[in-house]
Scaffold this motif. Structure first.
Motif, PDB file in Angstrom:
ATOM      1  N   UNK A 288       0.806  -1.214   0.000  1.00  9.23           N
ATOM      2  CA  UNK A 288       0.000   0.000   0.000  1.00  9.23           C
ATOM      3  C   UNK A 288       0.844   1.272   0.000  1.00  9.23           C
ATOM      4  N   UNK A 289       2.160   1.151   0.089  1.00 12.55           N
ATOM      5  CA  UNK A 289       3.017   2.334   0.137  1.00 12.55           C
ATOM      6  C   UNK A 289       3.429   2.776  -1.261  1.00 12.55           C
ATOM      7  N   UNK A 290       3.323   4.056  -1.504  1.00  9.00           N
ATOM      8  CA  UNK A 290       3.863   4.615  -2.744  1.00  9.00           C
ATOM      9  C   UNK A 290       5.378   4.705  -2.604  1.00  9.00           C
ATOM     10  N   UNK A 291       6.099   4.217  -3.603  1.00 10.79           N
ATOM     11  CA  UNK A 291       7.570   4.241  -3.594  1.00 10.79           C
ATOM     12  C   UNK A 291       8.061   5.032  -4.800  1.00 10.79           C
ATOM     13  N   UNK A 292       8.810   6.075  -4.544  1.00 15.62           N
ATOM     14  CA  UNK A 292       9.351   6.911  -5.616  1.00 15.62           C
ATOM     15  C   UNK A 292      10.865   6.847  -5.591  1.00 15.62           C
ATOM     16  N   UNK A 293      11.469   6.389  -6.672  1.00 13.17           N
ATOM     17  CA  UNK A 293      12.912   6.421  -6.805  1.00 13.17           C
ATOM     18  C   UNK A 293      13.365   7.822  -7.184  1.00 13.17           C
ATOM     19  N   UNK A 294      14.360   8.340  -6.487  1.00  7.65           N
ATOM     20  CA  UNK A 294      14.906   9.665  -6.803  1.00  7.65           C
ATOM     21  C   UNK A 294      16.405   9.520  -7.002  1.00  7.65           C
ATOM     22  N   UNK A 295      16.877   9.868  -8.186  1.00  3.99           N
ATOM     23  CA  UNK A 295      18.292   9.695  -8.522  1.00  3.99           C
ATOM     24  C   UNK A 295      18.796  10.933  -9.253  1.00  3.99           C
ATOM     25  N   UNK A 296      20.117  11.025  -9.347  1.00  5.47           N
ATOM     26  CA  UNK A 296      20.709  12.148 -10.053  1.00  5.47           C
ATOM     27  C   UNK A 296      22.219  12.124  -9.953  1.00  5.47           C
ATOM     28  N   UNK A 297      22.820  13.202 -10.355  1.00  3.05           N
ATOM     29  CA  UNK A 297      24.272  13.294 -10.446  1.00  3.05           C
ATOM     30  C   UNK A 297      24.942  13.285  -9.078  1.00  3.05           C
ATOM     31  N   UNK A 298      26.138  12.690  -9.030  1.00  3.62           N
ATOM     32  CA  UNK A 298      26.950  12.776  -7.820  1.00  3.62           C
ATOM     33  C   UNK A 298      27.500  14.191  -7.636  1.00  3.62           C
ATOM     34  N   UNK A 299      27.746  14.877  -8.740  1.00  2.92           N
ATOM     35  CA  UNK A 299      28.258  16.258  -8.678  1.00  2.92           C
ATOM     36  C   UNK A 299      27.097  17.222  -8.908  1.00  2.92           C
ATOM     37  N   UNK A 300      26.189  17.265  -7.962  1.00  3.94           N
ATOM     38  CA  UNK A 300      24.994  18.086  -8.151  1.00  3.94           C
ATOM     39  C   UNK A 300      25.281  19.553  -7.830  1.00  3.94           C
TER      40      UNK A 300
END
Length: 393
Positions: A114-126
């Motif tokens: 029942x839990x919404x799961x959102x993957x959040x990713x991006x650059x290591x050098x943000x």
């Protein structure tokens, strides 16, 4: 934990040279349970396409030193669980992907269906832009869906920002590691990893002592997208590993989102490319994400939001309903409508309206249709004051 079947069987066989995740998945599907492999003859296994040298190693799988050492490490590690695809509590979303992890080492709490799961990713050098947008979107998500999980990879940059923002906003978060749980990487995130264990989980499919070598990171990325209903890339260049996660998300039929950046911004070039090629939806708020995820979460997360018996009257006292709820129900009685139409009718912004619609959906008053349209349960009745009620026709 004391290892018993089926987890012990999956672990032992996953450590056999020449046996990969897809082989174990095929054997499990063929026999119904991987435990039955010990009863099969060499000829039966040959017919399934296993090599002769692999078949010869199978009977010794629980006797070899690598399994015995791993078993001892697991059983002596506090707060550690080992899950396999046959285990209760194995993430349902991961069972849908092409290459299901054979085992998962878990420290902490995993999401349920029942839990919404959102993957959040991006650059290591943000950049500061990437950090600010990641924090803003996580905070918005926490306001709209307080029981959501944020999934990321504990790497430097956007991953770290996403985990920290989730913890600060009161959300739970899962860090998927590219090495064993004995090797937190990067080392400066050890304190963050401890906090995640208290408000989420650390997970890995690699043996405990495995170091986070480079070729493990793409393997890890498919789990980030696989455990999620959607993947958000908040800042990434064209060569960023975050785009690998986005690609896995597309292959796994997950929703993919990206935050746009300036056209001359190298750190946002990967996000802009995803958007320009229609490989990701351009988003500016958490509402943009939930418009796509909430209508599909019941399928992708296994939620069953079935309506009650249609022949049964559902009476809603008008005094118990807000003005917005009454307007929504009256409007949907005229036909299915999308979020934009309901926003115009109620004069509420989509960001304010989504939590209300989610609540009404969970109450089984309305249902989300494919394409993001909402419809009303046909037997709903509003009961006005003085015990008179009107029935919508």
């Amino acid at each position: 934990m004391v290892l018993e079947s089926p987890e012990k069987d999956w672990l032992a066989l996953s450590l056999v040279t020449g046996v990969g995740t897809q082989t174990l998945q095929k054997l499990s599907e063929t026999f119904g349970s991987l435990s039955k492999i010990w009863q099969k003859s060499s000829d039966q296994l040959l017919q399934l396409g296993l090599r002769k040298d692999v078949i010869e190693r199978l009977p010794k799988a629980m006797d070899v030193r690598s399994f015995q050492m791993e078993k001892r490490l697991i059983e002596s590690s506090p707060n550690l669980r080992l899950l396999c695809p046959e285990s209760q509590g194995f993430p349902a979303n991961l069972l849908q992907i092409h290459s299901v992890p054979s085992v998962l080492y878990v420290k902490g709490e995993l999401p349920n269906a029942h839990n919404l799961c959102l993957g959040i990713v991006g650059s290591r050098s943000c950049t500061s832009y990437g950090r600010e947008q990641t924090k803003r979107l996580v905070n918005e998500l926490a306001e709209l869906v307080p029981d959501a999980f944020v999934i990321s990879g504990l790497a430097r940059g956007i991953d770290t920002v996403a985990h920290e923002a989730a913890l600060e906003a009161g959300l739970r978060t899962i860090a998927v590691l590219a090495g064993g749980l004995q090797h937190i990487y990067p080392p400066e995130n050890e304190n963050l990893a401890d906090r995640i264990c208290q408000q989420g989980a650390l997970i890995s499919e690699f043996p405990l002592a495995t170091k986070p070598v480079s070729h493990n990171f793409p393997i890890r990325n498919r789990v980030i997208s696989g455990i999620s209903q959607g993947v958000l890339v908040t800042e990434a260049s064209v060569k960023s590993g975050a785009l690998i996660t986005a690609t896995f998300g597309q292959e796994q039929n997950r929703e993919v989102f990206a935050v746009p950046g300036r056209i001359d911004s190298h750190p946002s070039s990967g996000c802009n490319q995803l958007i320009s090629r229609n490989q990701a939806k351009l988003i500016t708020s958490a509402t943009d994400i939930l418009e796509d995820l909430l209508p599909t979460i019941s399928n992708k997360a296994g939620i069953q939001l079935s309506f009650p018996d249609p022949s049964k009257q559902i009476q809603l006292p008008q005094s118990d309903l807000s003005d917005q709820q009454i307007m929504i129900l009256n409007s949907l009685n005229e036909g299915a409508k999308d979020l934009d139409n309901l926003s115009l009718i109620t004069e509420e912004g989509p960001q304010q309206l989504l939590p209300l619609l989610l609540e009404m959906e969970l109450q089984e008053w309305i249902k989300v249709l494919p394409g993001g349209h909402y419809e009303i349960h046909p037997s709903i009745q509003i009961v006005p004051s003085r015990d008179h009620f009107c029935c919508w026709c």
